[in-house]
Design a protein around this motif. Sequence first.
Motif, PDB file in Angstrom:
ATOM      1  N   UNK A  96       0.831  -1.196   0.021  1.00 59.35           N
ATOM      2  CA  UNK A  96       0.092   0.030   0.075  1.00 59.35           C
ATOM      3  C   UNK A  96       0.840   1.255   0.053  1.00 59.35           C
ATOM      4  N   UNK A  97       0.521   2.215  -0.911  1.00 57.55           N
ATOM      5  CA  UNK A  97       1.391   3.521  -0.863  1.00 57.55           C
ATOM      6  C   UNK A  97       1.240   4.310   0.210  1.00 57.55           C
ATOM      7  N   UNK A  98      -0.005   4.084   0.868  1.00 57.78           N
ATOM      8  CA  UNK A  98      -0.109   5.075   1.995  1.00 57.78           C
ATOM      9  C   UNK A  98      -0.548   4.010   3.318  1.00 57.78           C
ATOM     10  N   UNK A  99      -0.439   4.518   4.667  1.00 59.87           N
ATOM     11  CA  UNK A  99      -0.561   3.872   5.739  1.00 59.87           C
ATOM     12  C   UNK A  99      -2.167   4.285   5.841  1.00 59.87           C
ATOM     13  N   UNK A 100      -3.085   3.408   5.882  1.00 57.31           N
ATOM     14  CA  UNK A 100      -4.466   3.972   6.295  1.00 57.31           C
ATOM     15  C   UNK A 100      -5.374   2.643   6.440  1.00 57.31           C
ATOM     16  N   UNK A 101      -6.489   2.835   6.108  1.00 62.18           N
ATOM     17  CA  UNK A 101      -7.720   1.587   6.356  1.00 62.18           C
ATOM     18  C   UNK A 101      -8.336   1.134   4.987  1.00 62.18           C
ATOM     19  N   UNK A 102      -8.393   0.010   5.019  1.00 63.75           N
ATOM     20  CA  UNK A 102      -9.368  -0.605   3.886  1.00 63.75           C
ATOM     21  C   UNK A 102     -10.820  -0.487   4.190  1.00 63.75           C
ATOM     22  N   UNK A 103     -11.642   0.053   3.429  1.00 57.08           N
ATOM     23  CA  UNK A 103     -13.135   0.312   3.994  1.00 57.08           C
ATOM     24  C   UNK A 103     -14.137  -0.532   3.459  1.00 57.08           C
ATOM     25  N   UNK A 104     -14.022  -0.938   2.190  1.00 58.48           N
ATOM     26  CA  UNK A 104     -15.110  -1.545   1.510  1.00 58.48           C
ATOM     27  C   UNK A 104     -14.811  -2.347   0.221  1.00 58.48           C
ATOM     28  N   UNK A 105     -15.716  -3.067  -0.418  1.00 50.44           N
ATOM     29  CA  UNK A 105     -15.042  -3.719  -1.729  1.00 50.44           C
ATOM     30  C   UNK A 105     -16.627  -3.880  -2.155  1.00 50.44           C
ATOM     31  N   UNK A 113     -10.554   2.723   0.060  1.00 43.75           N
ATOM     32  CA  UNK A 113      -9.948   2.980   1.417  1.00 43.75           C
ATOM     33  C   UNK A 113      -9.508   4.347   1.700  1.00 43.75           C
ATOM     34  N   UNK A 114      -8.801   4.514   2.770  1.00 40.83           N
ATOM     35  CA  UNK A 114      -8.225   5.986   3.310  1.00 40.83           C
ATOM     36  C   UNK A 114      -6.735   5.899   3.678  1.00 40.83           C
ATOM     37  N   UNK A 115      -6.328   7.086   3.352  1.00 39.97           N
ATOM     38  CA  UNK A 115      -4.739   7.078   3.812  1.00 39.97           C
ATOM     39  C   UNK A 115      -4.421   8.488   4.085  1.00 39.97           C
ATOM     40  N   UNK A 116      -3.186   8.771   4.129  1.00 42.53           N
ATOM     41  CA  UNK A 116      -2.752   9.944   4.392  1.00 42.53           C
ATOM     42  C   UNK A 116      -1.490  10.574   3.651  1.00 42.53           C
ATOM     43  N   UNK A 117      -1.719  11.965   3.249  1.00 43.46           N
ATOM     44  CA  UNK A 117      -0.666  12.596   2.507  1.00 43.46           C
ATOM     45  C   UNK A 117      -0.291  13.947   3.109  1.00 43.46           C
ATOM     46  N   UNK A 118       0.690  14.000   3.381  1.00 41.34           N
ATOM     47  CA  UNK A 118       1.218  15.332   4.115  1.00 41.34           C
ATOM     48  C   UNK A 118       0.278  15.559   5.276  1.00 41.34           C
ATOM     49  N   UNK A 119       0.026  14.186   6.071  1.00 38.78           N
ATOM     50  CA  UNK A 119      -0.915  14.472   7.245  1.00 38.78           C
ATOM     51  C   UNK A 119      -2.184  14.898   7.032  1.00 38.78           C
ATOM     52  N   UNK A 120      -2.913  14.757   5.922  1.00 38.67           N
ATOM     53  CA  UNK A 120      -4.113  14.974   5.456  1.00 38.67           C
ATOM     54  C   UNK A 120      -4.769  13.725   5.174  1.00 38.67           C
ATOM     55  N   UNK A 121      -6.067  13.482   5.542  1.00 35.32           N
ATOM     56  CA  UNK A 121      -6.747  12.422   5.092  1.00 35.32           C
ATOM     57  C   UNK A 121      -7.052  12.288   3.423  1.00 35.32           C
ATOM     58  N   UNK A 132      -5.082   4.448  -6.923  1.00 31.84           N
ATOM     59  CA  UNK A 132      -5.489   5.723  -7.575  1.00 31.84           C
ATOM     60  C   UNK A 132      -6.137   6.570  -6.517  1.00 31.84           C
ATOM     61  N   UNK A 133      -5.687   7.662  -6.215  1.00 28.76           N
ATOM     62  CA  UNK A 133      -6.134   8.641  -5.382  1.00 28.76           C
ATOM     63  C   UNK A 133      -7.136   9.285  -5.930  1.00 28.76           C
ATOM     64  N   UNK A 134      -8.496   9.372  -5.160  1.00 33.54           N
ATOM     65  CA  UNK A 134      -9.726   9.823  -5.486  1.00 33.54           C
ATOM     66  C   UNK A 134      -9.548  11.546  -5.421  1.00 33.54           C
ATOM     67  N   UNK A 135     -10.133  12.149  -6.377  1.00 36.66           N
ATOM     68  CA  UNK A 135     -10.273  13.677  -6.359  1.00 36.66           C
ATOM     69  C   UNK A 135     -10.825  14.050  -5.000  1.00 36.66           C
ATOM     70  N   UNK A 143     -12.661  11.395   3.807  1.00 40.84           N
ATOM     71  CA  UNK A 143     -12.376   9.891   4.106  1.00 40.84           C
ATOM     72  C   UNK A 143     -13.525   9.423   3.275  1.00 40.84           C
ATOM     73  N   UNK A 144     -13.357   8.071   2.726  1.00 43.80           N
ATOM     74  CA  UNK A 144     -14.445   7.416   2.171  1.00 43.80           C
ATOM     75  C   UNK A 144     -14.784   6.396   3.186  1.00 43.80           C
ATOM     76  N   UNK A 145     -16.279   6.041   2.998  1.00 43.35           N
ATOM     77  CA  UNK A 145     -16.968   4.885   3.977  1.00 43.35           C
ATOM     78  C   UNK A 145     -17.404   3.976   3.288  1.00 43.35           C
ATOM     79  N   UNK A 146     -17.954   3.843   1.902  1.00 45.49           N
ATOM     80  CA  UNK A 146     -18.590   2.955   1.266  1.00 45.49           C
ATOM     81  C   UNK A 146     -18.313   2.722  -0.339  1.00 45.49           C
ATOM     82  N   UNK A 147     -18.667   1.704  -1.101  1.00 41.45           N
ATOM     83  CA  UNK A 147     -18.894   1.688  -2.372  1.00 41.45           C
ATOM     84  C   UNK A 147     -19.901   0.690  -2.823  1.00 41.45           C
TER      85      UNK A 147
END
Length: 335
Positions: A96-105, A113-121, A132-135, A143-147
């Motif tokens: 994983x390119x970011x340290x974060x959470x797996x949310x849904x499939x 899922x969610x990660x962190x870039x420069x301390x921002x979700x 791919x990072x979401x816009x 933060x995303x929660x579901x798909x």
Amino acid sequence: MTRTARRRILGGVAAGLLATSLGLAVSGTATAATAGPVGACTISPLPYPADTYRADANAVDPTGRFVAGSALRVSDSGNQPLLLVWDRDQLTTVESPTDGDVVDVNAYGVVVGNGWVNGIGQPWRYRDGRFEQLPVVPSDGIFVTAINKAGDIVGHGSNSATGEYFALRWPAARPGTVEVLDAPAGAAPVAITANGTIVGNAGEWGSWSAWVRRPGGRIEALGAPGARTTVAVAAAGHWAVGQADLGGEGGPVDVRWDLRDGSYTALDPWLEWVTDVNNKGVVVGGDRVVRGATSRVLPGGGDRVTIGARSISDTGTIVGFRNGDRVTPVRWTGC
């Protein structure tokens, strides 16, 4: 379905109201009272990388085919987070390119899922073998929660001036875009169903109220008579689950709402917390599965061994973790 080990609204809202399974488990000895023998319900391990010191299954898609989870591997530079994706029993492991959470499939194996870039979700999507990072929109963190099956994604951001949440949707029909939804003040979605119905929570800390947004945009409250607060956790089909604080001595109670008319029923009190529901209204949480008004203990727990159900498919497959000497991913069937 939406799940749970993830930076969703429960990470903030339910910290003071719900004991969710975000890193917690029910003691195998704490649920000795059971409705009867488990019967054909069985637990089996999911394969995971041998060089990891913990691994977890966070979400299963509605068909039961895809499972998404996470693991941690120790490297010379520290912990290396891994994304785990099971297609039936075939495991794909991705750094994983970011340290974060797996949310849904979803049913096509798309993971969010969610990660962190420069301390921002910073939310992400994994599909067709790549991250791919979401816009995003301007925020203190997104933060995303579901798909859902169509690929529509929901989540929330927060106003940098007020800290108030606002609801977001990434529509599959308009790739590369994100939109701020018309929703109650302080809104944070927790789930989106196959037909685009969105369920979430809103309000200030300690005064939360659950709501449902219909596909046409109409918003309705998800309440309970006399409830001081209501919190939604997950939704599927025409069901949503969460908790309602009815002011009783026992504290908030787990409830299941029927989204067709907004009615609710209290769940078996042996269920210590709720994490997910499928489109048949079957509920999981902690070490239990609830069908109708009664619950049963899932196998696999015991003395100094804890288990936690995180997500359930429409076919009844349940995924989560087992923690004996370490946390490992598991799947329950026939429950």
